[in-house]
Scaffold this motif. Structure first.
Motif, short mmCIF file in Angstrom:
data_model
loop_
_atom_site.label_atom_id
_atom_site.label_comp_id
_atom_site.label_asym_id
_atom_site.label_seq_id
_atom_site.Cartn_x
_atom_site.Cartn_y
_atom_site.Cartn_z
N THR A 107 0.79 -1.24 0.00
CA THR A 107 0.00 0.00 0.00
C THR A 107 0.81 1.28 0.00
OG1 THR A 107 -0.10 0.09 2.41
CG2 THR A 107 -1.84 -1.16 1.28
N ASP A 108 2.09 1.23 0.29
CA ASP A 108 2.94 2.43 0.43
C ASP A 108 2.51 3.34 1.59
OD1 ASP A 108 4.70 1.76 -1.59
OD2 ASP A 108 3.51 2.75 -3.14
N ALA A 109 1.67 2.85 2.49
CA ALA A 109 1.33 3.60 3.71
C ALA A 109 2.48 3.45 4.69
CB ALA A 109 0.03 3.08 4.31
N PRO A 110 2.67 4.42 5.60
CA PRO A 110 3.80 4.32 6.53
C PRO A 110 3.66 3.15 7.50
CG PRO A 110 2.42 6.22 7.04
CD PRO A 110 1.91 5.65 5.77
N MET A 111 4.80 2.64 7.93
CA MET A 111 4.81 1.50 8.85
C MET A 111 4.09 1.82 10.15
SD MET A 111 7.27 -1.44 10.07
CE MET A 111 7.87 -1.59 8.49
N GLY A 112 4.24 3.03 10.67
CA GLY A 112 3.58 3.42 11.92
C GLY A 112 2.07 3.28 11.85
N PHE A 113 1.49 3.59 10.70
CA PHE A 113 0.04 3.46 10.52
C PHE A 113 -0.38 2.01 10.66
CE2 PHE A 113 -3.38 2.41 7.50
CZ PHE A 113 -4.42 3.12 8.08
N TRP A 114 0.28 1.11 9.94
CA TRP A 114 -0.09 -0.31 9.99
C TRP A 114 0.21 -0.91 11.36
CZ3 TRP A 114 -3.60 -1.61 6.94
CH2 TRP A 114 -3.66 -1.13 5.64
N LEU A 115 1.30 -0.48 11.98
CA LEU A 115 1.63 -0.99 13.31
C LEU A 115 0.57 -0.58 14.33
CD1 LEU A 115 3.71 -2.69 14.72
CD2 LEU A 115 5.00 -0.64 15.21
N ALA A 116 0.05 0.64 14.20
CA ALA A 116 -1.03 1.10 15.10
C ALA A 116 -2.30 0.28 14.88
CB ALA A 116 -1.30 2.58 14.87
N ILE A 117 -2.64 0.02 13.63
CA ILE A 117 -3.85 -0.78 13.32
C ILE A 117 -3.70 -2.20 13.90
CG2 ILE A 117 -5.20 -1.81 11.45
CD1 ILE A 117 -5.65 1.14 11.60
N ILE A 118 -2.56 -2.82 13.68
CA ILE A 118 -2.34 -4.18 14.16
C ILE A 118 -2.30 -4.21 15.68
CG2 ILE A 118 -0.64 -6.06 14.23
CD1 ILE A 118 -0.07 -5.40 11.27
N SER A 119 -1.70 -3.20 16.30
CA SER A 119 -1.66 -3.14 17.76
C SER A 119 -3.07 -2.99 18.34
CB SER A 119 -0.79 -1.99 18.24
OG SER A 119 0.54 -2.20 17.82
N LEU A 120 -3.91 -2.17 17.72
CA LEU A 120 -5.30 -2.04 18.16
C LEU A 120 -6.04 -3.37 18.04
CD1 LEU A 120 -6.30 1.45 16.71
CD2 LEU A 120 -6.08 0.81 19.12
N TYR A 121 -5.78 -4.10 16.95
CA TYR A 121 -6.40 -5.41 16.78
C TYR A 121 -5.93 -6.37 17.88
CZ TYR A 121 -7.34 -10.06 15.00
OH TYR A 121 -7.75 -11.35 14.88
N PHE A 122 -4.65 -6.36 18.20
CA PHE A 122 -4.13 -7.23 19.27
C PHE A 122 -4.83 -6.93 20.59
CE2 PHE A 122 0.42 -8.26 17.60
CZ PHE A 122 -0.14 -9.13 16.68
N VAL A 123 -4.95 -5.65 20.92
CA VAL A 123 -5.57 -5.26 22.19
C VAL A 123 -7.05 -5.64 22.19
CG1 VAL A 123 -6.23 -3.28 23.61
CG2 VAL A 123 -3.92 -3.45 22.69
N ALA A 124 -7.75 -5.35 21.11
CA ALA A 124 -9.19 -5.66 21.04
C ALA A 124 -9.43 -7.17 21.11
CB ALA A 124 -9.79 -5.09 19.76
N SER A 125 -8.61 -7.95 20.42
CA SER A 125 -8.82 -9.40 20.44
C SER A 125 -8.43 -10.02 21.78
CB SER A 125 -8.06 -10.08 19.29
OG SER A 125 -6.67 -9.88 19.43
#
Length: 158
Positions: A107-125
């Motif tokens: 996607t060429d989106a910054p790593m920080g963006f995807w890391l925040a999304i994945i971290s939110l998923y980890f916490v929610a799950s």
């Protein structure tokens, strides 16, 4: 949850980032390594999951560290608890990083963006019941995993 969703979640638990990327690398260099990598990962993971589940059920559904305490004593229980926590942190970081690398490449989106999304998923799950998030998202990834395996095998045959 339905049986097929449980099977998809189980297959994703066995086929984590290592076997997936390991399979892609082994296909690149040697088809025999592809077969051996998957057989070893699935067989090893299945035996581990079966044995730990069986030990837990035989002892009234206790956790891994309680099983360690029952069989090896109190001192080793704390060592096992620390080891489990460290391994979970390392595995989570490795899976998050490899997923971020792939998503940044796609996607060429910054790593920080995807890391925040994945971290939110980890916490929610971790906080919500399993059927609220994991039961809705993981079967989709399980289907994608099965399709990827079928396409790789089809590509090897072709």
């Amino acid at each position: 949850m339905s049986t097929w969703k449980n099977h998809m979640i189980g297959s994703l638990n066995i086929a984590g980032t290592g076997p997936i990327f390991g399979a892609l690398m082994s296909v690149k260099w040697d088809p025999v390594a592809f077969v051996l990598d998957h057989k070893g990962s699935i067989l090893g993971g299945s035996v581990h999951d079966y044995m730990s589940g069986m030990m837990s059920i035989r002892n009234g559904g206790v956790s891994l560290t309680k099983n360690v305490q029952n069989y090896l004593g109190d001192r080793f229980r704390y060592f096992a608890l620390i080891l489990v926590i460290v391994v979970l942190i390392i595995a989570s970081a490795m899976m998050a990083r490899s997923a971020c690398d792939l998503l940044v490449y796609i996607t060429d989106a910054p790593m920080g963006f995807w890391l925040a999304i994945i971290s939110l998923y980890f916490v929610a799950s971790a906080l919500l019941p399993i059927d609220k998030i994991i039961g809705k998202i993981c079967p989709v990834f399980g289907i994608l995993l099965v399709l990827m395996a079928v396409m790789i095998i089809g590509g090897l045959v072709a």
